[in-house]
Scaffold this motif. Structure first.
Motif, PDB file in Angstrom:
ATOM      1  N   SER A 119      79.500  38.668  29.956  1.00  6.04           N
ATOM      2  CA  SER A 119      80.649  38.216  29.172  1.00  6.04           C
ATOM      3  C   SER A 119      80.222  37.040  28.295  1.00  6.04           C
ATOM      4  N   SER A 120      81.091  36.668  27.359  1.00  4.63           N
ATOM      5  CA  SER A 120      80.729  35.612  26.416  1.00  4.63           C
ATOM      6  C   SER A 120      80.647  34.244  27.092  1.00  4.63           C
ATOM      7  N   CYS A 121      81.090  34.135  28.351  1.00  3.44           N
ATOM      8  CA  CYS A 121      81.025  32.819  29.020  1.00  3.44           C
ATOM      9  C   CYS A 121      79.599  32.433  29.405  1.00  3.44           C
ATOM     10  N   ILE A 122      78.622  33.317  29.177  1.00  5.30           N
ATOM     11  CA  ILE A 122      77.214  32.967  29.447  1.00  5.30           C
ATOM     12  C   ILE A 122      76.703  31.897  28.486  1.00  5.30           C
ATOM     13  N   TYR A 123      77.388  31.724  27.348  1.00  9.13           N
ATOM     14  CA  TYR A 123      76.869  30.815  26.321  1.00  9.13           C
ATOM     15  C   TYR A 123      77.248  29.359  26.599  1.00  9.13           C
ATOM     16  N   PRO A 124      76.418  28.422  26.118  1.00  9.82           N
ATOM     17  CA  PRO A 124      76.729  27.002  26.326  1.00  9.82           C
ATOM     18  C   PRO A 124      78.106  26.634  25.775  1.00  9.82           C
ATOM     19  N   LYS A 125      78.683  25.619  26.402  1.00  6.44           N
ATOM     20  CA  LYS A 125      80.008  25.132  25.992  1.00  6.44           C
ATOM     21  C   LYS A 125      80.010  24.773  24.505  1.00  6.44           C
ATOM     22  N   VAL A 126      78.933  24.143  24.063  1.00  8.32           N
ATOM     23  CA  VAL A 126      78.805  23.826  22.638  1.00  8.32           C
ATOM     24  C   VAL A 126      77.745  24.769  22.051  1.00  8.32           C
ATOM     25  N   SER A 127      78.208  25.758  21.279  1.00  7.73           N
ATOM     26  CA  SER A 127      77.295  26.738  20.679  1.00  7.73           C
ATOM     27  C   SER A 127      77.627  26.864  19.201  1.00  7.73           C
ATOM     28  N   PRO A 128      76.652  27.286  18.397  1.00  6.70           N
ATOM     29  CA  PRO A 128      76.981  27.550  16.990  1.00  6.70           C
ATOM     30  C   PRO A 128      78.037  28.649  16.914  1.00  6.70           C
ATOM     31  N   GLN A 129      78.891  28.603  15.897  1.00  8.53           N
ATOM     32  CA  GLN A 129      79.923  29.631  15.720  1.00  8.53           C
ATOM     33  C   GLN A 129      79.658  30.413  14.447  1.00  8.53           C
ATOM     34  N   PRO A 130      79.759  31.726  14.419  1.00 10.62           N
ATOM     35  CA  PRO A 130      79.866  32.581  15.597  1.00 10.62           C
ATOM     36  C   PRO A 130      78.613  32.461  16.469  1.00 10.62           C
ATOM     37  N   ILE A 131      78.761  32.803  17.761  1.00 17.66           N
ATOM     38  CA  ILE A 131      77.693  32.555  18.727  1.00 17.66           C
ATOM     39  C   ILE A 131      76.634  33.663  18.657  1.00 17.66           C
ATOM     40  N   PRO A 132      75.383  33.312  18.290  1.00 22.12           N
ATOM     41  CA  PRO A 132      74.328  34.333  18.267  1.00 22.12           C
ATOM     42  C   PRO A 132      73.724  34.518  19.662  1.00 22.12           C
ATOM     43  N   THR A 138      70.659  27.286  25.804  1.00 24.06           N
ATOM     44  CA  THR A 138      70.321  26.155  24.928  1.00 24.06           C
ATOM     45  C   THR A 138      71.138  24.910  25.261  1.00 24.06           C
ATOM     46  N   GLY A 139      72.041  24.985  26.249  1.00 22.78           N
ATOM     47  CA  GLY A 139      72.837  23.809  26.582  1.00 22.78           C
ATOM     48  C   GLY A 139      73.681  24.036  27.817  1.00 22.78           C
ATOM     49  N   PRO A 140      74.398  22.970  28.267  1.00 22.28           N
ATOM     50  CA  PRO A 140      75.229  23.096  29.470  1.00 22.28           C
ATOM     51  C   PRO A 140      76.383  24.082  29.301  1.00 22.28           C
ATOM     52  N   LEU A 141      76.757  24.723  30.414  1.00 18.11           N
ATOM     53  CA  LEU A 141      77.836  25.716  30.401  1.00 18.11           C
ATOM     54  C   LEU A 141      79.195  25.037  30.540  1.00 18.11           C
ATOM     55  N   GLU A 142      80.255  25.802  30.258  1.00 16.10           N
ATOM     56  CA  GLU A 142      81.610  25.349  30.536  1.00 16.10           C
ATOM     57  C   GLU A 142      81.717  25.227  32.076  1.00 16.10           C
ATOM     58  N   PRO A 143      82.002  24.004  32.587  1.00 14.51           N
ATOM     59  CA  PRO A 143      81.912  23.803  34.046  1.00 14.51           C
ATOM     60  C   PRO A 143      82.869  24.668  34.865  1.00 14.51           C
ATOM     61  N   THR A 144      84.036  25.020  34.305  1.00 14.58           N
ATOM     62  CA  THR A 144      85.020  25.752  35.122  1.00 14.58           C
ATOM     63  C   THR A 144      84.568  27.158  35.495  1.00 14.58           C
ATOM     64  N   ASN A 145      83.748  27.773  34.662  1.00 11.93           N
ATOM     65  CA  ASN A 145      83.323  29.127  35.055  1.00 11.93           C
ATOM     66  C   ASN A 145      81.807  29.260  35.147  1.00 11.93           C
ATOM     67  N   GLU A 146      81.125  28.131  35.419  1.00 17.37           N
ATOM     68  CA  GLU A 146      79.662  28.186  35.431  1.00 17.37           C
ATOM     69  C   GLU A 146      79.120  29.067  36.555  1.00 17.37           C
ATOM     70  N   TRP A 147      79.881  29.247  37.621  1.00 13.41           N
ATOM     71  CA  TRP A 147      79.413  30.062  38.757  1.00 13.41           C
ATOM     72  C   TRP A 147      79.264  31.518  38.331  1.00 13.41           C
ATOM     73  N   TYR A 148      80.310  32.003  37.692  1.00 13.71           N
ATOM     74  CA  TYR A 148      80.286  33.365  37.155  1.00 13.71           C
ATOM     75  C   TYR A 148      79.200  33.481  36.077  1.00 13.71           C
ATOM     76  N   ALA A 149      79.141  32.475  35.197  1.00 12.09           N
ATOM     77  CA  ALA A 149      78.194  32.517  34.075  1.00 12.09           C
ATOM     78  C   ALA A 149      76.744  32.529  34.572  1.00 12.09           C
ATOM     79  N   ILE A 150      76.437  31.682  35.553  1.00  7.07           N
ATOM     80  CA  ILE A 150      75.057  31.621  36.077  1.00  7.07           C
ATOM     81  C   ILE A 150      74.658  32.982  36.667  1.00  7.07           C
TER      82      ILE A 150
END
Ligand code: GDP
Length: 331
Positions: A119-132, A138-150
């Motif tokens: 899913s798109s939650c794999i990308y860092p919280k701060v990513s270029p838009q649109p996300i390539p 390339t950066g830290p994940l959104e902390p609320t769903n990092e378990w699923y993302a990892i």
């Protein structure tokens, strides 16, 4: 042995192949089964009662027994922000087990092709838009769903590792925000589309004067109808054999306010929309760069209004799913 990943064939003929769709009761898995059937391709499925995908021994035994040619990993433990935050161990452990068992088991049982879905939650919280695609890691994940993302990032890496070490034709696709039949329709706990379809519908039935939506209505989101995702998955199975994961989306986004107006139209609600600014907006922009998939030759075909109308019809025909929590379905 290290295999050059570019030497694998890029056209795969699905005719006569047996495809195991793990997670066939979920929104994504059920759409993929429908799409395969349209092309006369046999889908193998196994209910939870028959196979616990978290169990390595039984998953391996099932795969060795059924020997599918193709495996689609559409099974996952999914949930919203609250569920992820409350049950981090379940989200990380169960998703790691499901995908490791399926990916390793597919290799051991000789599957010719595997498609892993994230899913798109794999990308860092701060990513270029649109996300390539190359924004990954390339950066830290959104902390609320990092378990699923990892767990989902580990799934992508497993596919790459089996390709690199063994030449396995295992690919990954990352869809944007999905909606459609078999979604989870809960007014409080689900994602915005099913939540609003249900809330507007119930308000229309009661003849309410207004419906309350969360936040300011200004965030933008990209929404993909799940049958379009299923079509993209079948396209990728046939036409893609590469190391990198591929984003799947529509390439365009709308504001949440525009979404609410469309839901209002589709459900026939005639009252007002009120914005509850005490509720979070979440991230303001979340659109994926879908240029790679477009270059391969696939673009989404369902208009937003059509998809929303179909999702609403499905909800009207299946009211019992409104309160269910999907245990193993792809987000
Ligand atoms: P996100 O894409 O991960 O933020 O997931 P959501 O689908 O939960 O939320 C998308 C956007 O819709 C956010 O800006 C929410 O504030 C907004 N929104 C408006 N009304 C609702 C609602 O009733 N439920 C949810 N989940 N989001 C809503």
């Amino acid at each position: 042995m290290t295999v050059d990943p570019t030497t694998l064939p890029s056209h795969y003929d699905l005719a006569g192949k047996r495809v195991f769709v793990a997670g066939h009761r979920g929104m994504v898995g059920s759409a993929i089964v429908r799409r395969l059937e349209q092309d006369g391709v046999e889908a193998i499925t196994a209910g939870r009662d028959r196979l616990d995908l978290r169990d390595s021994a039984s998953t391996l035994a099932f795969l060795k027994d059924t020997k599918p040619d193709v495996v689609v990993v559409a099974a996952a433990k999914v949930g919203g922000i609250l569920a992820n935050d409350t049950y981090p161990a379940d989200f990380l452990y169960e998703n790691l087990m499901i995908e490791a068992n399926l990916i390793h088991g597919s290799f051991e049982s000789g599957a010719e092709k595997l498609l892993f879905l994230g899913s798109s939650c794999i990308y860092p919280k701060v990513s270029p838009q649109p996300i390539p695609e190359d924004a990954l890691l390339t950066g830290p994940l959104e902390p609320t769903n990092e378990w699923y993302a990892i767990a989902k990032i580990a799934g992508i890496k497993l596919c790459q590792a089996y390709r690199k070490q063994h030449g396995a034709d295992f690919i990954s696709a990352m869809p944007s925000n999905l909606y459609g039949p078999n979604d989870y329709f809960d007014p409080e706990k689900s994602h915005v589309i099913p939540a609003l379809l249900r809330r507007f519908h119930e308000a229309e039935q009661r003849g309410d004067a207004e419906v309350v939506c969360w936040g300011t209505g200004t965030p933008r989101r990209e929404f993909l109808y799940v049958d379009d995702l299923a079509d993209a998955c079948v396209f990728l199975l046939r036409n893609y054999s590469g190391y990198d994961h591929i984003n799947v989306g529509t390439g365009s986004d709308i504001t949440i306010a525009e979404l609410a107006e469309t839901v209002k139209r589709v459900t026939g609600f005639s009252g007002d929309i009120r914005w509850d600014r005490t509720k979070p907006d979440g991230t303001m922009l979340k659109r994926m760069d879908t240029a790679r998939l477009a270059d391969l030759g696939w673009t989404a075909s369902t208009s937003f209004e059509d998809g929303l109308t179909r999702a609403y019809r499905w909800y009207l025909d299946n009211p019992v799913r409104g309160g269910d929590v999907p245990a193993a379905a792809q987000q």
